[in-house]
Design a protein around this motif. Structure first.
Motif, PDB file in Angstrom:
ATOM      1  N   ASP A  27     -12.157  10.377  -7.553  1.00 29.29           N
ATOM      2  CA  ASP A  27     -12.331  10.989  -6.242  1.00 29.29           C
ATOM      3  C   ASP A  27     -13.226  10.025  -5.396  1.00 29.29           C
ATOM      4  OD1 ASP A  27     -14.439  11.391  -7.385  1.00 29.29           O
ATOM      5  OD2 ASP A  27     -14.840  13.614  -7.243  1.00 29.29           O
ATOM      6  N   GLU A  28     -13.862   8.898  -5.835  1.00 30.12           N
ATOM      7  CA  GLU A  28     -14.716   8.015  -5.394  1.00 30.12           C
ATOM      8  C   GLU A  28     -13.707   7.138  -4.343  1.00 30.12           C
ATOM      9  OE1 GLU A  28     -17.524   6.295  -7.930  1.00 30.12           O
ATOM     10  OE2 GLU A  28     -18.189   8.186  -8.843  1.00 30.12           O
ATOM     11  N   LEU A  29     -12.548   6.938  -4.727  1.00 26.92           N
ATOM     12  CA  LEU A  29     -11.775   6.180  -4.144  1.00 26.92           C
ATOM     13  C   LEU A  29     -11.204   6.518  -2.658  1.00 26.92           C
ATOM     14  CD1 LEU A  29      -9.729   4.980  -7.396  1.00 26.92           C
ATOM     15  CD2 LEU A  29     -11.678   3.801  -6.021  1.00 26.92           C
ATOM     16  N   THR A  30     -10.907   5.550  -1.805  1.00 26.85           N
ATOM     17  CA  THR A  30     -10.188   6.005  -0.760  1.00 26.85           C
ATOM     18  C   THR A  30      -8.768   6.078  -0.780  1.00 26.85           C
ATOM     19  OG1 THR A  30     -10.285   4.038   0.373  1.00 26.85           O
ATOM     20  CG2 THR A  30     -12.036   5.123   0.763  1.00 26.85           C
ATOM     21  N   GLU A  31      -7.996   6.573   0.212  1.00 30.23           N
ATOM     22  CA  GLU A  31      -6.514   6.212  -0.156  1.00 30.23           C
ATOM     23  C   GLU A  31      -6.187   4.923   0.102  1.00 30.23           C
ATOM     24  OE1 GLU A  31      -2.418   8.041   1.671  1.00 30.23           O
ATOM     25  OE2 GLU A  31      -4.208   8.835   2.402  1.00 30.23           O
ATOM     26  N   LEU A  32      -6.638   4.190   0.911  1.00 33.51           N
ATOM     27  CA  LEU A  32      -6.270   2.796   1.149  1.00 33.51           C
ATOM     28  C   LEU A  32      -6.726   2.114  -0.103  1.00 33.51           C
ATOM     29  CD1 LEU A  32      -5.412   0.662   3.002  1.00 33.51           C
ATOM     30  CD2 LEU A  32      -7.567   0.048   3.733  1.00 33.51           C
ATOM     31  N   THR A  33      -7.723   2.201  -0.864  1.00 37.30           N
ATOM     32  CA  THR A  33      -8.359   1.651  -1.891  1.00 37.30           C
ATOM     33  C   THR A  33      -7.273   2.004  -2.989  1.00 37.30           C
ATOM     34  OG1 THR A  33     -10.566   1.527  -1.288  1.00 37.30           O
ATOM     35  CG2 THR A  33     -10.175   1.380  -3.756  1.00 37.30           C
ATOM     36  N   MET A  34      -6.974   3.039  -3.060  1.00 32.03           N
ATOM     37  CA  MET A  34      -5.785   3.312  -4.400  1.00 32.03           C
ATOM     38  C   MET A  34      -4.518   2.837  -4.039  1.00 32.03           C
ATOM     39  SD  MET A  34      -6.644   7.446  -5.281  1.00 32.03           S
ATOM     40  CE  MET A  34      -6.556   8.260  -3.548  1.00 32.03           C
ATOM     41  N   LEU A  35      -4.207   2.795  -2.773  1.00 31.56           N
ATOM     42  CA  LEU A  35      -2.832   2.045  -2.574  1.00 31.56           C
ATOM     43  C   LEU A  35      -3.049   0.593  -2.521  1.00 31.56           C
ATOM     44  CD1 LEU A  35      -1.861   3.806   0.909  1.00 31.56           C
ATOM     45  CD2 LEU A  35      -0.725   3.999  -1.242  1.00 31.56           C
ATOM     46  N   ASP A  36      -4.175  -0.091  -2.275  1.00 33.22           N
ATOM     47  CA  ASP A  36      -4.315  -1.609  -2.787  1.00 33.22           C
ATOM     48  C   ASP A  36      -4.176  -1.708  -4.493  1.00 33.22           C
ATOM     49  OD1 ASP A  36      -4.398  -2.334  -0.144  1.00 33.22           O
ATOM     50  OD2 ASP A  36      -6.777  -2.263   0.033  1.00 33.22           O
ATOM     51  N   VAL A  37      -4.878  -0.746  -5.040  1.00 34.18           N
ATOM     52  CA  VAL A  37      -4.848  -1.083  -6.622  1.00 34.18           C
ATOM     53  C   VAL A  37      -3.583  -0.617  -7.043  1.00 34.18           C
ATOM     54  CG1 VAL A  37      -5.720   0.015  -8.742  1.00 34.18           C
ATOM     55  CG2 VAL A  37      -7.390  -0.347  -6.890  1.00 34.18           C
ATOM     56  N   GLU A  38      -2.717   0.495  -6.477  1.00 39.84           N
ATOM     57  CA  GLU A  38      -1.290   0.465  -6.898  1.00 39.84           C
ATOM     58  C   GLU A  38      -0.520  -0.681  -6.626  1.00 39.84           C
ATOM     59  OE1 GLU A  38       2.150   3.601  -6.367  1.00 39.84           O
ATOM     60  OE2 GLU A  38       0.616   3.569  -4.860  1.00 39.84           O
ATOM     61  N   ALA A  39      -0.838  -1.269  -5.349  1.00 46.66           N
ATOM     62  CA  ALA A  39       0.080  -2.497  -5.298  1.00 46.66           C
ATOM     63  C   ALA A  39      -0.128  -3.722  -6.027  1.00 46.66           C
ATOM     64  CB  ALA A  39      -0.074  -2.927  -3.793  1.00 46.66           C
ATOM     65  N   ASP A  40      -1.450  -4.109  -6.519  1.00 51.96           N
ATOM     66  CA  ASP A  40      -1.851  -4.938  -7.210  1.00 51.96           C
ATOM     67  C   ASP A  40      -1.339  -4.807  -8.730  1.00 51.96           C
ATOM     68  OD1 ASP A  40      -3.196  -6.290  -5.219  1.00 51.96           O
ATOM     69  OD2 ASP A  40      -5.304  -5.477  -5.733  1.00 51.96           O
ATOM     70  N   CYS A  41      -1.370  -3.404  -9.102  1.00 55.10           N
ATOM     71  CA  CYS A  41      -0.954  -3.328 -10.684  1.00 55.10           C
ATOM     72  C   CYS A  41       0.469  -3.407 -10.662  1.00 55.10           C
ATOM     73  CB  CYS A  41      -1.249  -1.592 -10.888  1.00 55.10           C
ATOM     74  SG  CYS A  41      -3.094  -1.602 -11.230  1.00 55.10           S
ATOM     75  N   TYR A  42       1.314  -2.883  -9.692  1.00 54.24           N
ATOM     76  CA  TYR A  42       2.837  -3.005  -9.502  1.00 54.24           C
ATOM     77  C   TYR A  42       3.220  -4.472  -9.642  1.00 54.24           C
ATOM     78  CZ  TYR A  42       7.528  -2.470  -7.932  1.00 54.24           C
ATOM     79  OH  TYR A  42       9.023  -2.820  -7.944  1.00 54.24           O
ATOM     80  N   TRP A  43       2.668  -5.464  -8.955  1.00 54.26           N
ATOM     81  CA  TRP A  43       2.818  -6.775  -8.872  1.00 54.26           C
ATOM     82  C   TRP A  43       2.563  -7.355 -10.084  1.00 54.26           C
ATOM     83  CZ3 TRP A  43       0.756 -11.484  -9.849  1.00 54.26           C
ATOM     84  CH2 TRP A  43       1.776 -12.580  -9.454  1.00 54.26           C
ATOM     85  N   CYS A  44       1.379  -6.964 -10.601  1.00 57.06           N
ATOM     86  CA  CYS A  44       1.233  -7.586 -11.969  1.00 57.06           C
ATOM     87  C   CYS A  44       2.038  -7.139 -12.999  1.00 57.06           C
ATOM     88  CB  CYS A  44      -0.338  -7.478 -12.391  1.00 57.06           C
ATOM     89  SG  CYS A  44      -1.699  -8.488 -11.668  1.00 57.06           S
ATOM     90  N   LEU A  45       2.292  -5.820 -13.096  1.00 54.41           N
ATOM     91  CA  LEU A  45       3.236  -5.110 -14.267  1.00 54.41           C
ATOM     92  C   LEU A  45       4.478  -5.971 -14.011  1.00 54.41           C
ATOM     93  CD1 LEU A  45       3.979  -3.448 -16.601  1.00 54.41           C
ATOM     94  CD2 LEU A  45       4.504  -1.635 -14.746  1.00 54.41           C
ATOM     95  N   SER A  46       5.210  -6.156 -12.765  1.00 54.95           N
ATOM     96  CA  SER A  46       6.361  -6.671 -12.319  1.00 54.95           C
ATOM     97  C   SER A  46       6.363  -8.233 -13.174  1.00 54.95           C
ATOM     98  CB  SER A  46       6.719  -6.662 -11.019  1.00 54.95           C
ATOM     99  OG  SER A  46       6.723  -5.504 -10.668  1.00 54.95           O
TER     100      SER A  46
END
Length: 181
Positions: A27-46
């Motif tokens: 809950d300390e994360l903003t929505e934008l930060t969560m989306l950035d982390v999600e995108a980075d994770c997706y790219w690395c996993l891919s």
């Protein structure tokens, strides 16, 4: 797949959340930060999956091939291990499948898994070879011909990795806190 994204998630969250992993609050994360982390994770996993795509397709031939290689090399180095397991009715696929499927993330402490994954990624497309080699070294170091009196192989793998982490800590100055940060 959740196991495979976890190390990436920890790395990217460590850039935006202070302190140790155990103290992080989503809950300390903003929505934008969560989306950035999600995108980075997706790219690395891919990118990771590009090299091991056959591990996660129908019948998982990549995992089966890797488990077969592990069994084959263990048999060449110490056939007593394979004979003992077969005598107990244990097939390598029954225990090594999870190791290869999750790239050992479930088998070792998370901080050790992070360090292991650092090596996987540094090896590029050869990390399957690294995984097989590492498991064979563990086998050679911890098993002997009296198979019924030795510790389980999977425990030996954990002990070996922890020893490897200790060596890295002493020689390179890594700490458990640095490995999870």
């Amino acid at each position: 797949m959740n196991d495979l994204v976890t190390p990436f998630l920890a790395v990217f969250l460590s850039e935006v959340l202070p302190g140790q992993l155990e103290t992080w609050q989503a809950d300390e994360l903003t929505e934008l930060t969560m989306l950035d982390v999600e995108a980075d994770c997706y790219w690395c996993l891919s990118k990771l999956l590009e090299g091991i795509q056959d591990h996660y397709t129908y019948a998982q031939p990549g995992i089966q091939k890797t488990v077969f290689r592990i069994k084959e090399l263990v048999s060449k180095n110490n056939s007593a291990i394979v004979n003992h397991l077969e005598g107990e009715g244990i097939d390598f696929l029954q225990f090594a499948f999870r190791w290869v499927n999750c790239l050992l993330i479930r088998e070792v402490p998370f901080c050790a898994a992070m360090r292991l994954w650092d090596t996987y990624l540094a090896e590029g497309g050869r990390f399957s070879d690294f995984l097989v080699s590492w498991l064979i070294v563990v086998t050679a170091a911890h098993w002997h011909s009296e198979c019924d009196s030795v510790q389980p192989w999977w425990r030996a793998c954990q002990d070996c990795l922890q020893g490897w982490i200790l060596i890295r800590t002493c020689t390179l100055g890594y700490t458990a806190a640095a490995m999870t940060a």
